[in-house]
Scaffold this active site. Structure first.
Site, PDB file in Angstrom:
ATOM      1  N   ASP A 129      -4.342   6.378   1.745  1.00 38.61           N
ATOM      2  CA  ASP A 129      -2.918   6.533   2.055  1.00 38.61           C
ATOM      3  C   ASP A 129      -2.068   5.807   1.022  1.00 38.61           C
ATOM      4  OD1 ASP A 129      -0.527   6.717   3.642  1.00 38.61           O
ATOM      5  OD2 ASP A 129      -0.980   4.774   4.545  1.00 38.61           O
ATOM      6  N   VAL A 181       5.947  14.703  -1.738  1.00 44.46           N
ATOM      7  CA  VAL A 181       6.371  13.420  -2.317  1.00 44.46           C
ATOM      8  C   VAL A 181       7.897  13.349  -2.263  1.00 44.46           C
ATOM      9  CG1 VAL A 181       6.480  12.003  -4.413  1.00 44.46           C
ATOM     10  CG2 VAL A 181       4.334  13.150  -3.791  1.00 44.46           C
ATOM     11  N   GLY A 182       8.373  12.360  -1.533  1.00 50.18           N
ATOM     12  CA  GLY A 182       9.819  12.105  -1.511  1.00 50.18           C
ATOM     13  C   GLY A 182      10.588  12.818  -0.420  1.00 50.18           C
ATOM     14  N   CYS A 187      12.357   8.208   3.711  1.00 47.26           N
ATOM     15  CA  CYS A 187      11.917   7.976   2.337  1.00 47.26           C
ATOM     16  C   CYS A 187      13.095   7.832   1.379  1.00 47.26           C
ATOM     17  CB  CYS A 187      11.070   9.175   1.918  1.00 47.26           C
ATOM     18  SG  CYS A 187      10.507   9.074   0.239  1.00 47.26           S
ATOM     19  N   TYR A 266      12.012   3.335  14.008  1.00 51.20           N
ATOM     20  CA  TYR A 266      11.145   4.157  13.160  1.00 51.20           C
ATOM     21  C   TYR A 266      11.409   3.720  11.722  1.00 51.20           C
ATOM     22  CZ  TYR A 266       9.232   8.198  10.688  1.00 51.20           C
ATOM     23  OH  TYR A 266       8.492   9.003   9.833  1.00 51.20           O
ATOM     24  N   ARG A 267      10.347   3.354  10.997  1.00 50.57           N
ATOM     25  CA  ARG A 267      10.580   2.831   9.648  1.00 50.57           C
ATOM     26  C   ARG A 267       9.557   3.328   8.642  1.00 50.57           C
ATOM     27  NH1 ARG A 267       9.034  -3.518  10.837  1.00 50.57           N
ATOM     28  NH2 ARG A 267       6.769  -3.306  10.861  1.00 50.57           N
ATOM     29  N   GLU A 286      11.029   1.789  -1.136  1.00 55.62           N
ATOM     30  CA  GLU A 286      11.120   3.258  -1.183  1.00 55.62           C
ATOM     31  C   GLU A 286      11.217   3.858   0.208  1.00 55.62           C
ATOM     32  OE1 GLU A 286       8.414   5.151  -3.946  1.00 55.62           O
ATOM     33  OE2 GLU A 286       8.543   3.433  -5.292  1.00 55.62           O
TER      34      GLU A 286
HETATM   35  P1  IMP Z   1       8.878  12.386   8.326  1.00 52.98           P
HETATM   36  O1  IMP Z   1       7.950  13.201   9.204  1.00 52.98           O
HETATM   37  O2  IMP Z   1       9.894  13.225   7.610  1.00 52.98           O
HETATM   38  O3  IMP Z   1       9.499  11.257   9.074  1.00 52.98           O
HETATM   39  O4  IMP Z   1       7.972  11.778   7.143  1.00 52.98           O
HETATM   40  C1  IMP Z   1       6.792  11.054   7.408  1.00 52.98           C
HETATM   41  C2  IMP Z   1       6.050  10.859   6.104  1.00 52.98           C
HETATM   42  O5  IMP Z   1       6.832  10.040   5.205  1.00 52.98           O
HETATM   43  C3  IMP Z   1       4.742  10.102   6.224  1.00 52.98           C
HETATM   44  O6  IMP Z   1       3.678  10.907   6.684  1.00 52.98           O
HETATM   45  C4  IMP Z   1       4.520   9.596   4.796  1.00 52.98           C
HETATM   46  O7  IMP Z   1       3.947  10.587   3.964  1.00 52.98           O
HETATM   47  C5  IMP Z   1       5.946   9.353   4.312  1.00 52.98           C
HETATM   48  N1  IMP Z   1       6.329   7.931   4.326  1.00 52.98           N
HETATM   49  C6  IMP Z   1       6.032   6.957   5.207  1.00 52.98           C
HETATM   50  N2  IMP Z   1       6.646   5.803   4.895  1.00 52.98           N
HETATM   51  C7  IMP Z   1       7.342   6.044   3.772  1.00 52.98           C
HETATM   52  C8  IMP Z   1       8.200   5.234   2.943  1.00 52.98           C
HETATM   53  O8  IMP Z   1       8.489   4.080   3.206  1.00 52.98           O
HETATM   54  N3  IMP Z   1       8.710   5.836   1.843  1.00 52.98           N
HETATM   55  C9  IMP Z   1       8.431   7.141   1.518  1.00 52.98           C
HETATM   56  N4  IMP Z   1       7.681   7.944   2.287  1.00 52.98           N
HETATM   57  C10 IMP Z   1       7.135   7.395   3.397  1.00 52.98           C
END
Ligand code: IMP
Length: 349
Positions: A129, A181-182, A187, A266-267, A286
């Site tokens: 990861d 990515v991103g 993020c 949620y962080r 990030e």
């Molecule tokens: P979400 O479902 O859009 O909230 O994105 C979750 C995904 O964000 C995770 O599965 C990771 O791949 C990614 N992620 C987790 N923590 C971070 C971070 O601090 N920065 C950038 N990406 C992150």
């Protein structure tokens, strides 16, 4: 003017689409009931009724989330921001309850010790990861684990954003690869580093692979329609963070605000708050930390998601994931189309 990586000038900047840029064309369907649709897929020798994986984040996945995900036919990946002992205890609690226990590990410091301890306790999927998965340390880690465990352990790795990276990780031995990515909701990688590719575009690109590794679309999912779009574009599974956060099964306290509303934290794992708690210092920030309205049981969230995904398959006339990916036709919408695609009466005054 475009300055290329090799110092030459010229060329064309590639365009990339994100979830809201596209829609799937509704197509002839002979599906009479959504229950005829099979939205599941296989991973690590197990059949998953739902193609959904919960993110290895400390506000998303520990034992309770893994149990609930398994109960509804999905998979949870235990995060790595804990001691090896703590991670082992979680695995031991789940052992026998769950047939494929998945845990995250890193690529440096204690990663070999952690991997050995996790597998000894009963983990059968190890998720390497890291934020930038197309990296020499990831290559070393995948090869180390595959040399040691072979087929006994499913190696998930990532995150990547390009077809070249996907193929490299598959060639190094990864069984499944997290793509995106991103794009995560928490993020700030694109803001901090200027790098990234919209998750849907990365899925479209990586799905061109001729390798056998599973494609896990990760980051940026807001609604079940986004999940259907990622699956149609070629994802085998989707990984969700924010959509599963702030549920009964996600780790952390439930707070009540002055106006009586409940919420949970949620962080991002690269946020200042997470880094300070787990490492006692910060490197590149990030991610952000925020609060999300409390949603109740994750089972309700998954049940709603399942309904939306089943309905999505039916609009394309697809009974299986393979059929969805063969039949799906995307169109690009304009910004007026994006506005029409929302429940726009809610914005009328
Ligand atoms: P979400 O479902 O859009 O909230 O994105 C979750 C995904 O964000 C995770 O599965 C990771 O791949 C990614 N992620 C987790 N923590 C971070 C971070 O601090 N920065 C950038 N990406 C992150």
């Amino acid at each position: 003017m475009i300055i290329n990586g090799d110092g030459t000038i010229g060329g064309k900047i590639e365009e990339a689409v994100c979830f809201d840029d596209v829609l799937l064309k509704p197509q002839y369907s002979d599906i009479k009931s959504r229950s005829e649709v099979d939205i599941g897929n296989n991973l690590a020798g197990q059949h998953y009724y739902l193609p959904i994986i919960s993110s290895p984040m400390d506000t998303v996945t520990e034992e309770a989330m893994c149990t609930a995900m398994a109960g509804r036919g999905g998979l949870g990946v235990i995060h790595r921001y804990n001691t090896i002992d703590e991670q082992q205890k979680m695995i031991e609690t789940l052992y026998n309850q769950i047939s494929n226990i998945a845990v995250a590990i890193g690529v440096s410091d204690d990663f070999k010790e952690r991997a050995t301890a996790c597998v000894a306790s009963g983990a059968s999927t190890l998720c390497i990861d890291v934020a930038h998965g197309h990296h020499t340390l990831v290559e070393e880690a995948i090869k180390t684990l595959k040399d040691k465990y072979g087929e006994k352990v499913h190696v998930m790795a990532g995150n990547v954003a390009t077809l070249k990276a996907f193929n490299d990780l598959a060639d190094w031995g990864a069984d499944s690869i997290r793509v995106g990515v991103g794009g995560g909701s928490i993020c700030s990688t694109r803001i901090q580093t200027g790098h990234g590719i919209p998750t849907l575009q990365s899925v479209i690109d990586c799905a061109k692979t001729d390798r056998n590794a599973l494609l896990i679309a990760d980051g940026g999912f807001k609604v079940s329609g986004d999940v259907v779009k990622a699956l149609a574009a070629g994802a085998d599974f989707v990984m969700l963070g924010s959509m599963l956060a702030a549920t009964d099964e996600s780790p952390g306290e439930t707070y009540i605000s002055a106006d009586g509303k409940r919420y949970k934290v949620y962080r991002g794992m690269a946020s200042k708050e997470a880094q300070m708690e787990w490492r006692g210092k910060t490197a590149s920030l990030e991610g952000v930390s925020t609060t999300v309205p409390y949603k109740g049981s994750v089972e309700l969230v998954l049940a709603e998601l399942e309904q939306g995904i089943r309905s999505g398959f039916s609009y394309t006339g697809a009974r299986t994931l393979a059929e969805l990916q063969t039949k799906a036709e995307f169109i690009k919408q304009t910004s007026a189309g994006q506005a029409e695609s929302s429940t726009h009466i809610l914005r009328r005054k």
